[in-house]
Design a protein around this motif. Structure first.
Motif, PDB file in Angstrom:
ATOM      1  N   TYR B  92       0.814  -1.203   0.000  1.00  0.00           N
ATOM      2  CA  TYR B  92       0.000   0.000   0.000  1.00  0.00           C
ATOM      3  C   TYR B  92       0.858   1.268   0.000  1.00  0.00           C
ATOM      4  O   TYR B  92       1.857   1.345   0.708  1.00  0.00           O
ATOM      5  CB  TYR B  92      -0.930   0.009   1.212  1.00  0.00           C
ATOM      6  CG  TYR B  92      -1.788   1.234   1.249  1.00  0.00           C
ATOM      7  CD1 TYR B  92      -2.831   1.370   0.343  1.00  0.00           C
ATOM      8  CD2 TYR B  92      -1.535   2.269   2.127  1.00  0.00           C
ATOM      9  CE1 TYR B  92      -3.609   2.506   0.335  1.00  0.00           C
ATOM     10  CE2 TYR B  92      -2.304   3.404   2.129  1.00  0.00           C
ATOM     11  CZ  TYR B  92      -3.348   3.523   1.223  1.00  0.00           C
ATOM     12  OH  TYR B  92      -4.099   4.654   1.209  1.00  0.00           O
ATOM     13  N   TYR B 100      -4.862   4.380  -4.803  1.00  0.00           N
ATOM     14  CA  TYR B 100      -5.878   3.640  -5.558  1.00  0.00           C
ATOM     15  C   TYR B 100      -5.235   2.548  -6.401  1.00  0.00           C
ATOM     16  O   TYR B 100      -5.681   1.402  -6.420  1.00  0.00           O
ATOM     17  CB  TYR B 100      -6.653   4.616  -6.437  1.00  0.00           C
ATOM     18  CG  TYR B 100      -7.737   3.962  -7.253  1.00  0.00           C
ATOM     19  CD1 TYR B 100      -8.924   3.575  -6.651  1.00  0.00           C
ATOM     20  CD2 TYR B 100      -7.574   3.729  -8.614  1.00  0.00           C
ATOM     21  CE1 TYR B 100      -9.932   2.973  -7.390  1.00  0.00           C
ATOM     22  CE2 TYR B 100      -8.573   3.127  -9.355  1.00  0.00           C
ATOM     23  CZ  TYR B 100      -9.751   2.765  -8.739  1.00  0.00           C
ATOM     24  OH  TYR B 100     -10.738   2.167  -9.470  1.00  0.00           O
ATOM     25  N   ILE B 103      -4.002  -0.372  -4.295  1.00  0.00           N
ATOM     26  CA  ILE B 103      -5.091  -1.261  -3.863  1.00  0.00           C
ATOM     27  C   ILE B 103      -5.551  -2.116  -5.046  1.00  0.00           C
ATOM     28  O   ILE B 103      -5.837  -3.318  -4.911  1.00  0.00           O
ATOM     29  CB  ILE B 103      -6.279  -0.447  -3.305  1.00  0.00           C
ATOM     30  CG1 ILE B 103      -5.872   0.279  -2.031  1.00  0.00           C
ATOM     31  CG2 ILE B 103      -7.480  -1.349  -3.038  1.00  0.00           C
ATOM     32  CD1 ILE B 103      -5.881  -0.549  -0.777  1.00  0.00           C
ATOM     33  N   LYS B 104      -5.588  -1.495  -6.215  1.00  0.00           N
ATOM     34  CA  LYS B 104      -5.957  -2.241  -7.415  1.00  0.00           C
ATOM     35  C   LYS B 104      -4.954  -3.369  -7.658  1.00  0.00           C
ATOM     36  O   LYS B 104      -5.319  -4.487  -7.991  1.00  0.00           O
ATOM     37  CB  LYS B 104      -5.975  -1.292  -8.616  1.00  0.00           C
ATOM     38  CG  LYS B 104      -7.142  -1.511  -9.538  1.00  0.00           C
ATOM     39  CD  LYS B 104      -7.180  -0.391 -10.562  1.00  0.00           C
ATOM     40  CE  LYS B 104      -8.206  -0.680 -11.616  1.00  0.00           C
ATOM     41  NZ  LYS B 104      -8.275   0.404 -12.596  1.00  0.00           N
ATOM     42  N   HIS B 107      -5.498  -6.047  -5.285  1.00  0.00           N
ATOM     43  CA  HIS B 107      -6.700  -6.795  -5.631  1.00  0.00           C
ATOM     44  C   HIS B 107      -6.470  -7.726  -6.827  1.00  0.00           C
ATOM     45  O   HIS B 107      -6.934  -8.858  -6.829  1.00  0.00           O
ATOM     46  CB  HIS B 107      -7.828  -5.809  -5.944  1.00  0.00           C
ATOM     47  CG  HIS B 107      -9.192  -6.405  -5.811  1.00  0.00           C
ATOM     48  ND1 HIS B 107      -9.899  -6.371  -4.628  1.00  0.00           N
ATOM     49  CD2 HIS B 107      -9.970  -7.063  -6.696  1.00  0.00           C
ATOM     50  CE1 HIS B 107     -11.060  -6.980  -4.807  1.00  0.00           C
ATOM     51  NE2 HIS B 107     -11.136  -7.410  -6.048  1.00  0.00           N
ATOM     52  N   ARG B 117      -7.005  -8.873   1.481  1.00  0.00           N
ATOM     53  CA  ARG B 117      -7.766  -7.630   1.637  1.00  0.00           C
ATOM     54  C   ARG B 117      -9.206  -7.939   2.048  1.00  0.00           C
ATOM     55  O   ARG B 117      -9.776  -7.267   2.914  1.00  0.00           O
ATOM     56  CB  ARG B 117      -7.744  -6.844   0.320  1.00  0.00           C
ATOM     57  CG  ARG B 117      -8.577  -5.608   0.374  1.00  0.00           C
ATOM     58  CD  ARG B 117      -8.335  -4.648  -0.758  1.00  0.00           C
ATOM     59  NE  ARG B 117      -9.243  -3.532  -0.608  1.00  0.00           N
ATOM     60  CZ  ARG B 117     -10.301  -3.322  -1.391  1.00  0.00           C
ATOM     61  NH1 ARG B 117     -10.532  -4.107  -2.416  1.00  0.00           N
ATOM     62  NH2 ARG B 117     -11.102  -2.303  -1.164  1.00  0.00           N
ATOM     63  N   ARG B 121     -11.079  -6.722   5.485  1.00  0.00           N
ATOM     64  CA  ARG B 121     -12.344  -5.989   5.494  1.00  0.00           C
ATOM     65  C   ARG B 121     -13.404  -6.732   6.300  1.00  0.00           C
ATOM     66  O   ARG B 121     -14.125  -6.146   7.106  1.00  0.00           O
ATOM     67  CB  ARG B 121     -12.789  -5.794   4.046  1.00  0.00           C
ATOM     68  CG  ARG B 121     -14.058  -5.003   3.905  1.00  0.00           C
ATOM     69  CD  ARG B 121     -15.089  -5.843   3.225  1.00  0.00           C
ATOM     70  NE  ARG B 121     -16.280  -5.079   2.898  1.00  0.00           N
ATOM     71  CZ  ARG B 121     -17.284  -5.606   2.228  1.00  0.00           C
ATOM     72  NH1 ARG B 121     -17.195  -6.836   1.773  1.00  0.00           N
ATOM     73  NH2 ARG B 121     -18.355  -4.908   1.995  1.00  0.00           N
ATOM     74  N   PRO B 173      -8.451   3.266   0.371  1.00  0.00           N
ATOM     75  CA  PRO B 173      -8.468   2.841  -1.038  1.00  0.00           C
ATOM     76  C   PRO B 173      -8.528   4.003  -2.029  1.00  0.00           C
ATOM     77  O   PRO B 173      -8.261   3.818  -3.213  1.00  0.00           O
ATOM     78  CB  PRO B 173      -9.733   1.987  -1.143  1.00  0.00           C
ATOM     79  CG  PRO B 173     -10.037   1.563   0.236  1.00  0.00           C
ATOM     80  CD  PRO B 173      -9.580   2.685   1.112  1.00  0.00           C
ATOM     81  N   ASP B 175     -10.958   5.523  -3.426  1.00  0.00           N
ATOM     82  CA  ASP B 175     -11.921   5.428  -4.524  1.00  0.00           C
ATOM     83  C   ASP B 175     -13.092   6.378  -4.229  1.00  0.00           C
ATOM     84  O   ASP B 175     -13.080   7.091  -3.223  1.00  0.00           O
ATOM     85  CB  ASP B 175     -12.382   3.977  -4.727  1.00  0.00           C
ATOM     86  CG  ASP B 175     -13.112   3.420  -3.514  1.00  0.00           C
ATOM     87  OD1 ASP B 175     -13.038   4.058  -2.438  1.00  0.00           O
ATOM     88  OD2 ASP B 175     -13.734   2.367  -3.633  1.00  0.00           O
ATOM     89  N   LEU B 339     -14.282  -1.912  -4.565  1.00  0.00           N
ATOM     90  CA  LEU B 339     -13.350  -0.880  -5.038  1.00  0.00           C
ATOM     91  C   LEU B 339     -14.014  -0.195  -6.229  1.00  0.00           C
ATOM     92  O   LEU B 339     -14.166  -0.776  -7.287  1.00  0.00           O
ATOM     93  CB  LEU B 339     -12.011  -1.491  -5.447  1.00  0.00           C
ATOM     94  CG  LEU B 339     -10.917  -0.485  -5.805  1.00  0.00           C
ATOM     95  CD1 LEU B 339     -10.528   0.345  -4.595  1.00  0.00           C
ATOM     96  CD2 LEU B 339      -9.695  -1.179  -6.364  1.00  0.00           C
TER      97      LEU B 339
END
Lengths: 161, 515
Positions: B92, B100, B103-104, B107, B117, B121, B173, B175, B339
């Motif tokens: 991160y 962003y 995080i993408k 993911h 992740r 959460r 994140p 977003d 996201l």
């Protein structure tokens, strides 16, 4: 410790305090107040003195045909610039409730976040917004308009070209 | 070691080599294998990580229905977020846009990144649920009462810190969801201006502006805000949580273990199995008389109805940890963390919704930013904090819904709590509120009298009425807390499922207008 009853003393004539107790208490309070002041000093740091945000003053050319009652929103800005017979004016699109960007409709502005509704001049019609939309200071020269997003002027202030 | 000692250094070296496993074990487990009551006790108090636990635990505390393991579940969920959070920090980057993209990457690219992740959460969600249910358990079994008032307050601190951790994590994140939820949150921090503006004070006295400035480090959500939220999320708030949790656990022990009814031993009955009790006589006497008030713990008493924490309590805790991890992993497998598009300061999400546990708050905020976001939450927190000091009764301590009124009162309070919340919300949704009825009403009136404050007032009056009717402060507390839970649940439900674009009421998302 033996307790011997002593005659009650007045507030102005208190028990004498042993020197060691006095020095001990004094140093304790000195340390405590030092820490409190240090904490206040440390809290001063996160309160930024200079705000890291780009200039809020911008210049824009209005489109040739701007129908009356329809605002022009310069790209990347949260301001609607209007032009009518009385002059040019700019209404902020930032909702006074919780900072969402309002959207212009036929009759005014709608906030997508909590349903506040504003008239075309920015006055609140419905919802939780506590204040009308701000009007910004504008300066007109020819077809270009300068808007200062940080300023605010009384609603109804229109500037002639 | 009765065998003759090895003669040469080489022989001794080989013997030492052979003895490494045994000696390592002895060096680690200072009290030896925990197989007697004595060594089990020293296993606990000789271990820095275990000594927050009691050495022995009452049989009542080990019953499922005493706690349902909710506090341990909250702790377990926190540990899971801690581990997964550290893993996420490998990739991160706390900078706008880069955040962003990272995080993408986590993911879609990082091995197991999406799964980790998702677990992070879900564990955060499980933690919030567990903390709320744990609080309800503590309340309904009267665990806030003397001598546990202080721990109830620490627990409230933990609740606020947990919510703070969730809130700060929400921005990371970067977003659309994150950006607009935090914009709304930061403006709630600024909302005391609603009052200072109405009183024309903001020029000289502006606590709202100061709060927002401290939170964001700027006038809007940007790079300064992101680094602040990152700092709070990964460092400051976890440290606060650690500190509070340590005190919380310690005080459970010091306040006499988990709360139990006075007749707990009678209810439990005699032991059915032969548990080892005091298998070894103490080898030394303890001279604590000078520093401990009262009689020595065991003088004139039979052995208490307790079991050694090792293994009884620890196995139960381990079971809850495994269960919590199982729940988080299962949820992480079936449901991905959201996201959305990259944050866009020019176009808000419509509707812009905070995480679900803040949607009740958002529902209140949709009536008044200040009262909904700061006023009512403060009243609720102060009210909850005062409960142990206002209810000093002892009847029913340790029993579920114990005390005057009991279960019927709680059922009645559920009806009142849900009913009044539904009624007031229905009026506001159907007919509007002061602004629609009297467009010229002053702002202060609109701020002070809104559906949220009216609901709070109804709850307060109802509990006062209960105090009078049952002649018991516990009855009032039961009513107030039940109403609080009902109001929270109902407002959260409305905010989550029945609010659509422009925060309008819709029975189903299918009715939302097309964009």
């Amino acid at each position: 410790m033996t307790v011997t009853p002593t005659p009650a003393r007045s507030r102005l004539d208190p028990e004498p305090m042993p020197r060691r107790d006095f020095l001990g208490l004094a140093s304790l309070w000195a340390a405590a107040s030092t820490m409190v002041f240090a904490a206040i000093g440390m809290l001063r740091l996160p309160k930024a003195a200079v705000l890291a945000s780009p200039s809020k003053k911008f210049k824009v050319n209005l489109p040739e045909s701007l129908p009356q009652g329809e605002g022009f929103v310069p790209p990347g800005r949260s301001v609607a610039v209007f032009k009518d017979k009385e002059g040019v004016y700019a209404v902020s699109l930032i909702c006074t409730h919780l900072g969402c960007i309002v959207k212009q409709t036929q009759t005014g502005f709608d906030c997508p976040c909590h349903g506040s509704r504003f008239a075309l001049d920015g006055t609140v019609i419905k919802g939780p917004a506590p204040a009308p939309l701000k009007w910004h200071k504008v300066a007109v020269s020819g077809s270009s308009v300068t808007v200062d997003e940080e300023s605010s002027v009384p609603a109804g202030t229109k500037v002639q070209a | 070691m009765s065998a003759a000692l090895p003669h040469t250094a080489i022989e001794r070296f080989v013997a030492n080599l052979k003895a490494i496993p045994n000696n390592l074990r002895a060096a680690t487990l200072r009290g030896g294998t925990p197989n007697t009551d004595r060594s089990r006790s020293s296993f606990v108090f000789g271990n820095v990580f275990l000594h927050l636990h009691p050495v022995r635990v009452h049989r009542w505390s080990l019953r499922w229905t005493t706690t349902f393991g909710l506090g341990i579940m909250a702790t377990a969920a926190f540990l899971i977020t801690l581990v997964t959070g550290v893993l996420l920090m490998f990739y991160y980057k706390p900078y706008p846009d880069a955040a962003y993209i990272s995080i993408k990457d986590i993911h879609f690219v990082v091995p197991t990144g999406r799964f980790i992740r998702n677990i992070h959460r879900w564990a955060a969600n499980v933690m919030v649920v567990a903390v709320l249910l744990h609080m309800a358990r503590a309340f309904y079994t009267g665990a806030y009462r003397k001598p546990r008032e202080f721990n109830w307050l620490i627990g409230m601190g933990l609740l606020v810190t947990t919510l703070g951790l969730s809130f700060t994590g929400y921005l990371l994140p970067w977003d659309q969801l994150a950006y607009w939820a935090i914009t709304i949150g930061a403006n709630i921090a600024q909302s005391p201006r609603e009052v200072t503006d109405a009183l024309n004070l903001t020029e000289s006295f502006d606590p709202g502006g100061l709060q927002k400035l401290l939170l964001l480090g700027s006038s809007e959500v940007g790079e300064e805000a992101l680094i602040r939220f990152f700092l709070l999320h990964v460092m400051l708030l976890p440290l606060v949580l650690f500190g509070l949790a340590a005190v919380h656990f310690w005080r459970i022990r010091k306040d006499g273990g988990l709360v139990r009814p006075a007749n707990a031993d009678e209810i439990l009955g005699p032991r059915t199995e032969a548990y080892p009790v005091f298998t070894e006589a103490p080898k030394k006497t303890y001279q604590l008389a000078a520093i401990v008030k009262g009689k020595t713990a065991a003088v004139g008493k039979g052995p208490e109805n307790t079991l050694p924490s090792m293994p009884h309590l620890f196995y139960a805790e381990l079971g809850i940890l495994m269960l919590t991890a199982g729940i988080c992993l299962a949820l992480a497998m079936v449901s991905d963390a959201p996201l959305k598009e990259l944050a866009n300061p020019a176009v808000p999400e419509n509707p812009a919704k905070a995480p679900w546990y803040f949607l009740g708050l958002q529902e209140l905020v949709a009536h008044s930013a200040f009262m909904g976001g700061i006023g009512i939450p403060s009243i609720v927190l102060i009210g909850l904090g005062l409960i142990p000091f206002l209810d000093r009764e002892t009847a029913g301590t340790g029993e579920w819904f114990g005390g005057p009124g009991g279960k019927p009162l709680v059922l009645q309070a559920i009806v009142v709590g849900l009913g009044s919340a539904i009624a007031i919300e229905a009026v506001a949704i159907q007919f509007g509120w002061i602004r629609e009825w009297f467009p010229k009403a002053p702002q202060l009136l609109i701020t002070l009298i809104n559906p949220g404050t009216v609901l709070t007032l109804v709850y307060a009056l109802y509990s006062v009425w209960l105090v009078k009717k049952h002649d018991s402060t516990r009855a009032g507390a039961l009513g107030l807390f039940t109403c609080f839970l009902c109001g929270f649940a109902l407002l959260t439900l409305i905010g989550t499922y029945f609010r659509g674009p422009n925060w309008n009421f819709y029975w189903s998302p299918a009715d939302w207008p097309a964009h």
